[in-house]
Enzyme design. Structure first.
Site, PDB file in Angstrom:
ATOM      1  N   CYS A 196       0.839  -1.198   0.000  1.00 36.52           N
ATOM      2  CA  CYS A 196       0.000   0.000   0.000  1.00 36.52           C
ATOM      3  C   CYS A 196       0.870   1.241   0.000  1.00 36.52           C
ATOM      4  O   CYS A 196       1.726   1.400   0.883  1.00 36.52           O
ATOM      5  CB  CYS A 196      -0.909   0.003   1.223  1.00 36.52           C
ATOM      6  SG  CYS A 196      -1.929   1.491   1.372  1.00 36.52           S
ATOM      7  N   CYS A 205      -7.864   1.340  -0.954  1.00 35.41           N
ATOM      8  CA  CYS A 205      -7.478   0.478   0.170  1.00 35.41           C
ATOM      9  C   CYS A 205      -7.217  -0.929  -0.353  1.00 35.41           C
ATOM     10  O   CYS A 205      -8.162  -1.645  -0.712  1.00 35.41           O
ATOM     11  CB  CYS A 205      -8.578   0.468   1.232  1.00 35.41           C
ATOM     12  SG  CYS A 205      -8.117  -0.468   2.719  1.00 35.41           S
ATOM     13  N   ASP A 220     -19.052 -13.809  22.851  1.00 31.40           N
ATOM     14  CA  ASP A 220     -18.218 -13.031  21.935  1.00 31.40           C
ATOM     15  C   ASP A 220     -18.144 -11.605  22.479  1.00 31.40           C
ATOM     16  O   ASP A 220     -18.746 -10.686  21.932  1.00 31.40           O
ATOM     17  CB  ASP A 220     -18.841 -13.070  20.535  1.00 31.40           C
ATOM     18  CG  ASP A 220     -17.975 -12.393  19.482  1.00 31.40           C
ATOM     19  OD1 ASP A 220     -16.856 -11.938  19.813  1.00 31.40           O
ATOM     20  OD2 ASP A 220     -18.412 -12.306  18.315  1.00 31.40           O
ATOM     21  N   GLN A 233     -18.692  -9.109  10.799  1.00 30.61           N
ATOM     22  CA  GLN A 233     -17.302  -9.432  10.498  1.00 30.61           C
ATOM     23  C   GLN A 233     -16.912  -8.845   9.137  1.00 30.61           C
ATOM     24  O   GLN A 233     -17.625  -9.018   8.156  1.00 30.61           O
ATOM     25  CB  GLN A 233     -17.096 -10.947  10.490  1.00 30.61           C
ATOM     26  CG  GLN A 233     -17.206 -11.583  11.859  1.00 30.61           C
ATOM     27  CD  GLN A 233     -16.087 -11.153  12.797  1.00 30.61           C
ATOM     28  OE1 GLN A 233     -15.000 -10.761  12.370  1.00 30.61           O
ATOM     29  NE2 GLN A 233     -16.355 -11.231  14.095  1.00 30.61           N
ATOM     30  N   CYS A 264     -11.491 -11.183  20.289  1.00 35.74           N
ATOM     31  CA  CYS A 264     -10.799 -10.327  19.324  1.00 35.74           C
ATOM     32  C   CYS A 264      -9.555  -9.698  19.928  1.00 35.74           C
ATOM     33  O   CYS A 264      -8.852  -8.952  19.233  1.00 35.74           O
ATOM     34  CB  CYS A 264     -11.741  -9.248  18.797  1.00 35.74           C
ATOM     35  SG  CYS A 264     -12.399  -8.145  20.067  1.00 35.74           S
ATOM     36  N   CYS A 280      -1.174   6.281   6.505  1.00 32.39           N
ATOM     37  CA  CYS A 280      -2.402   5.690   7.035  1.00 32.39           C
ATOM     38  C   CYS A 280      -2.072   4.760   8.191  1.00 32.39           C
ATOM     39  O   CYS A 280      -1.125   3.979   8.136  1.00 32.39           O
ATOM     40  CB  CYS A 280      -3.125   4.927   5.919  1.00 32.39           C
ATOM     41  SG  CYS A 280      -4.499   3.905   6.496  1.00 32.39           S
ATOM     42  N   TYR A 313     -23.511 -11.559  24.063  1.00 24.46           N
ATOM     43  CA  TYR A 313     -22.957 -10.533  23.170  1.00 24.46           C
ATOM     44  C   TYR A 313     -23.230 -10.982  21.731  1.00 24.46           C
ATOM     45  O   TYR A 313     -22.345 -11.006  20.877  1.00 24.46           O
ATOM     46  CB  TYR A 313     -21.460 -10.342  23.386  1.00 24.46           C
ATOM     47  CG  TYR A 313     -21.005 -10.265  24.825  1.00 24.46           C
ATOM     48  CD1 TYR A 313     -20.991  -9.050  25.518  1.00 24.46           C
ATOM     49  CD2 TYR A 313     -20.580 -11.398  25.505  1.00 24.46           C
ATOM     50  CE1 TYR A 313     -20.550  -8.987  26.845  1.00 24.46           C
ATOM     51  CE2 TYR A 313     -20.148 -11.350  26.825  1.00 24.46           C
ATOM     52  CZ  TYR A 313     -20.134 -10.145  27.491  1.00 24.46           C
ATOM     53  OH  TYR A 313     -19.688 -10.083  28.797  1.00 24.46           O
ATOM     54  N   GLU A 329     -28.107  -9.426  23.917  1.00 25.25           N
ATOM     55  CA  GLU A 329     -27.460  -8.342  23.161  1.00 25.25           C
ATOM     56  C   GLU A 329     -27.959  -6.999  23.688  1.00 25.25           C
ATOM     57  O   GLU A 329     -29.147  -6.848  23.992  1.00 25.25           O
ATOM     58  CB  GLU A 329     -27.764  -8.477  21.670  1.00 25.25           C
ATOM     59  CG  GLU A 329     -27.323  -7.316  20.798  1.00 25.25           C
ATOM     60  CD  GLU A 329     -25.835  -6.995  20.917  1.00 25.25           C
ATOM     61  OE1 GLU A 329     -25.492  -5.809  20.986  1.00 25.25           O
ATOM     62  OE2 GLU A 329     -25.024  -7.953  20.950  1.00 25.25           O
ATOM     63  N   CYS A 331      -3.101  -0.231   8.746  1.00 24.57           N
ATOM     64  CA  CYS A 331      -2.369  -1.493   8.662  1.00 24.57           C
ATOM     65  C   CYS A 331      -1.063  -1.401   9.438  1.00 24.57           C
ATOM     66  O   CYS A 331      -0.360  -0.390   9.377  1.00 24.57           O
ATOM     67  CB  CYS A 331      -2.074  -1.855   7.209  1.00 24.57           C
ATOM     68  SG  CYS A 331      -3.536  -2.340   6.260  1.00 24.57           S
TER      69      CYS A 331
END
Length: 446
Positions: free
Chosen positions: A81, A166, A369, A246, A396, A89, A275, A299, A92
């Site tokens: 990139c 991107c 989650d 996702q 995550c 940026c 969640y 939720e 990443c």
């Protein structure tokens, strides 16, 4: 002029350092005269010239960018990139790293967090998803807006970088960005009052969705459909354009397969999905439990809850419980920093919440989650009190997973399975799906 002493370093100074191990957060650790530097755009084993970007005298550590590579790692590759790198940026972290080695670095981070925070030695392998060498996988991108400039923010900055496109996004994202910029070129005031532009490519729609996000008002609901190729068949799912989903085009399929395989739900069992979002896991888990079983989905987001009910509408044995997981289980929240005497920031005493009557006294399987901060000790203790035979934890953040793994171990649940998935190539993020079962095959007492 001689080299600065370590305690004199400040923003803009440059030093030569040897790069040490990768750390959680997209940087590597280096030391300059004993001072710790977290250096982005570097690799373990390299020698670089690092420019200080944050910190100064008195800070425990400094942040820096590798602005020149003096001795390069064999795993360094040309960036995919043009906007990545120092001062560019911030989206990443690993554009300069070979894709396979990125997964090795992420595996080291997960391994280190489990060892440091949970005392667990475990070999970790990060699995690739179906992407083209870590590129063209992302189906959702939020572009920042600053006047007539549309782009992505620099690392830990509000400055907007006008990226040409991107490379980690699907091609339709770049086309959507180009259309927005064409509109702005014809009318420089077109984005007045707009703070961001979301470009979404849903699998269940023919058109790309472009959402203008107001800076001072909620975005109106924008319902759309995503389609998941699940083991039980293709599942259409309602979701809001700005709701959680996702972002990797292959992640919904892989995650559903992994969670179902880990949960091993039997017909007639009671399953909790915490969640739950719009029900990515709730819908197939409800199908697995069957009409003689029960699925309870929790939720807190109102729009997600509305879509969750819609997605579970044809499964009457599924119950949607709106609210925060900690509140519904009667787990007290921590007050704001600085609050004393059990009072919140506005001077009101925060009482202990009451456990919801909608939650069952026991569960066979629990899937959770949680957000990046993890479930936390209080929620973990509440889940253990249900005495499930199995818990499946989708994480995550490896540090949060490791902390909660330690809490579960204290209550008699052992980590018996772990998969790490590279759902965010070119970044430091990694998704883990962990399985916990009662240690030595016995269900602990609550």
């Amino acid at each position: 002029m001689g080299a600065k002493a370590a305690d004199e370093l400040t923003v803009g100074d440059e030093v030569e350092v040897e790069i040490g191990p990768v750390a959680h957060g997209g940087h590597c650790v280096a030391r300059y005269a004993g001072r710790v530097l977290f250096v982005r755009h570097s690799l373990p084993g390299e020698r670089v010239r690092a420019r200080i970007t944050e910190g100064g005298s008195g800070d425990r550590f400094l942040r820096a960018d590798a602005v020149a590579v003096l001795d390069a790692s064999e795993h360094r590759v040309p960036s995919r990139c043009p906007a990545a790198g120092p001062g560019g940026c911030g989206g990443c972290d690993f554009q300069h790293v070979g894709t396979g080695h990125q997964r090795e670095l992420k595996a080291r981070v997960v391994t280190e967090q489990l060892k440091r925070l949970a005392g667990i030695d475990r070999e970790v392998r990060v699995e690739a998803l179906d992407d083209e060498d870590g590129l063209r996988y992302r189906t959702r991108v939020e572009f920042a807006v600053d006047g007539a400039t549309v782009g992505l923010r620099r690392h830990r900055s509000h400055t907007v970088e006008a990226v040409p496109g991107c490379p980690i996004a699907v091609p339709e994202i770049d086309a959507g960005l180009a259309e927005v910029r064409a509109d702005v070129a014809g009318d420089p005031g077109a984005l007045e009052g707009i703070s961001a532009i979301d470009v979404v490519v849903p699998t269940g729609e023919e058109d790309t969705v472009v959402v203008e996000v107001p800076g001072d008002a909620p975005t109106p609901p924008i319902p759309m459909t995503e389609v998941v190729d699940a083991p039980l068949g293709r599942i259409p799912m309602a979701v809001d354009a700005r709701g959680f989903w996702q972002v990797h085009r292959d992640a919904p399929r892989v995650f559903v397969e992994a969670v179902l395989a880990a949960a091993r739900v039997e017909p007639g069992e009671r399953v909790l999905d915490l969640y739950s979002g719009v029900g990515l896991f709730s819908v197939p888990l409800a199908a697995a439990a069957g009409e003689q079983g029960q699925l309870i989905a929790v939720e807190s987001d109102r729009r997600a809850t509305d879509h969750l009910r819609e997605n579970l509408d044809d499964r009457p044995w599924a119950l949607v419980v709106p609210g925060r997981v900690d509140d519904l289980f009667g787990v007290p929240r921590k007050g704001p920093k600085g609050a004393k005497g059990g009072r919140n920031g506005r001077g009101r005493t925060r009482g202990r919440p009451t456990r919801s009557d909608l939650l069952p006294p026991s569960a066979d399987v629990i899937v959770l989650d949680p957000p990046r901060s993890g479930a936390g000790r209080g929620v973990v203790e509440a889940l253990v009190s249900l005495r499930p035979r199995r818990m499946v934890y989708v994480a995550c953040d490896p540090a949060a997973l490791a902390r909660d793994t330690a809490y579960l171990a204290e209550r008699g649940y052992a980590l018996t399975g772990l998969r790490a998935l590279d759902a965010f190539p070119m970044t430091h993020h990694v998704e883990c799906i962990a399985v916990f079962e009662p240690a030595r095959g016995s269900v602990p007492s609550p």
